[in-house]
Write a protein that holds these residues in place. Structure first.
Motif, PDB file in Angstrom:
ATOM      1  N   ASP A   1      -9.846   4.012   2.430  1.00  0.00           N
ATOM      2  CA  ASP A   1     -10.416   2.815   3.039  1.00  0.00           C
ATOM      3  C   ASP A   1     -11.901   3.014   3.322  1.00  0.00           C
ATOM      4  OD1 ASP A   1     -10.446   4.386   5.310  1.00  0.00           O
ATOM      5  OD2 ASP A   1      -8.839   3.313   6.304  1.00  0.00           O
TER       6      ASP A   1
ATOM      7  N   TYR B   1     -17.763  -3.058   6.474  1.00  0.00           N
ATOM      8  CA  TYR B   1     -16.762  -4.081   6.174  1.00  0.00           C
ATOM      9  C   TYR B   1     -17.417  -5.336   5.601  1.00  0.00           C
ATOM     10  CZ  TYR B   1     -13.189  -7.612   6.724  1.00  0.00           C
ATOM     11  OH  TYR B   1     -12.310  -8.627   6.478  1.00  0.00           O
TER      12      TYR B   1
ATOM     13  N   ASN C   1     -19.396   0.505  11.228  1.00  0.00           N
ATOM     14  CA  ASN C   1     -18.084   0.058  10.747  1.00  0.00           C
ATOM     15  C   ASN C   1     -18.131  -1.408  10.325  1.00  0.00           C
ATOM     16  OD1 ASN C   1     -17.031   2.563  11.265  1.00  0.00           O
ATOM     17  ND2 ASN C   1     -15.941   1.966  13.108  1.00  0.00           N
TER      18      ASN C   1
ATOM     19  N   ARG D   1      -9.307  -2.493   2.095  1.00  0.00           N
ATOM     20  CA  ARG D   1     -10.580  -3.023   2.602  1.00  0.00           C
ATOM     21  C   ARG D   1     -10.268  -3.785   3.894  1.00  0.00           C
ATOM     22  NH1 ARG D   1     -14.169  -7.044   2.946  1.00  0.00           N
ATOM     23  NH2 ARG D   1     -12.636  -8.631   2.471  1.00  0.00           N
ATOM     24  N   THR D   2      -9.996  -3.033   4.938  1.00  0.00           N
ATOM     25  CA  THR D   2      -9.634  -3.637   6.217  1.00  0.00           C
ATOM     26  C   THR D   2     -10.620  -3.197   7.292  1.00  0.00           C
ATOM     27  OG1 THR D   2      -8.178  -1.785   6.745  1.00  0.00           O
ATOM     28  CG2 THR D   2      -7.163  -3.674   5.656  1.00  0.00           C
ATOM     29  N   HIS D   3     -10.554  -3.906   8.397  1.00  0.00           N
ATOM     30  CA  HIS D   3     -11.428  -3.583   9.520  1.00  0.00           C
ATOM     31  C   HIS D   3     -10.641  -3.760  10.807  1.00  0.00           C
ATOM     32  CE1 HIS D   3     -15.218  -2.932  11.526  1.00  0.00           C
ATOM     33  NE2 HIS D   3     -15.077  -4.036  12.222  1.00  0.00           N
TER      34      HIS D   3
END
Length: 167
Positions: A93, A31, A27, A138-140
């Motif tokens: 995403d 990112y 993950n 584009r989130t984490h």
């Protein structure tokens, strides 16, 4: 026989620990690998919520009754333009959008439906080296990643403790 069972248990815990640490690392890698992606205007063409079943037993008052857990996934189709060329995207995403949170998926679908109905623009994040690869968000989630890593370390610690106690 006790040693074989202990080693088997530690092997399982080792695998679980490595699995969770690997997922947390993947993950984070995804990112950080998208940090140079560029924004491009996009228009939503369609969206839907798909459901599926996961064979996990739900616990609770009726723990004896095994029911499959319903998983939801918001799927979307959008068009975007990058470097003068048109593309079609489907990814929401960087990670998987499957979850049992029906409310969150309905909310996301309502947002996509509203954007589509109003023909309002949204931005897609486009990979400049491979423009056919894009995401809308584009989130984490650092909390989830840290939790997975900690759980993985916990599994490794248990595996190591069991092996050490057997030596």
């Amino acid at each position: 026989m006790k040693t074989i069972a202990a080693l088997g248990f530690s092997l399982v815990m080792l695998c679980v620990g490595l699995l969770f640490i690997g997922k947390a690392g993947l993950n984070t890698y995804r990112y950080l690998g998208s940090s140079n992606w560029e924004r491009a205007p996009a228009l939503i063409e369609s969206s839907e919520i798909r459901t599926g079943r996961d064979g996990v037993a739900r616990s609770g008052i009726r723990a004896k009754v095994r029911r499959a857990l319903t998983l939801y996934e918001t799927q979307v189709t959008y068009r975007y333009e990058y470097d003068g060329k048109a593309y079609t995207g489907h990814r929401v995403d960087l990670g998987s959008r499957r979850s049992s949170d029906a409310k969150a998926h309905r909310k996301l679908k309502r947002r996509f439906d509203q954007l589509q109905a109003e023909q309002r623009q949204i931005y897609a994040w486009v990979n400049p080296t491979s423009p056919e690869e894009a995401v809308l968000y584009r989130t984490h989630n650092w909390v989830v990643t840290a939790s997975m890593a900690l759980f993985g370390l916990f599994g490794l610690g248990i595996a190591g403790g069991v092996v050490a106690s057997e030596l």
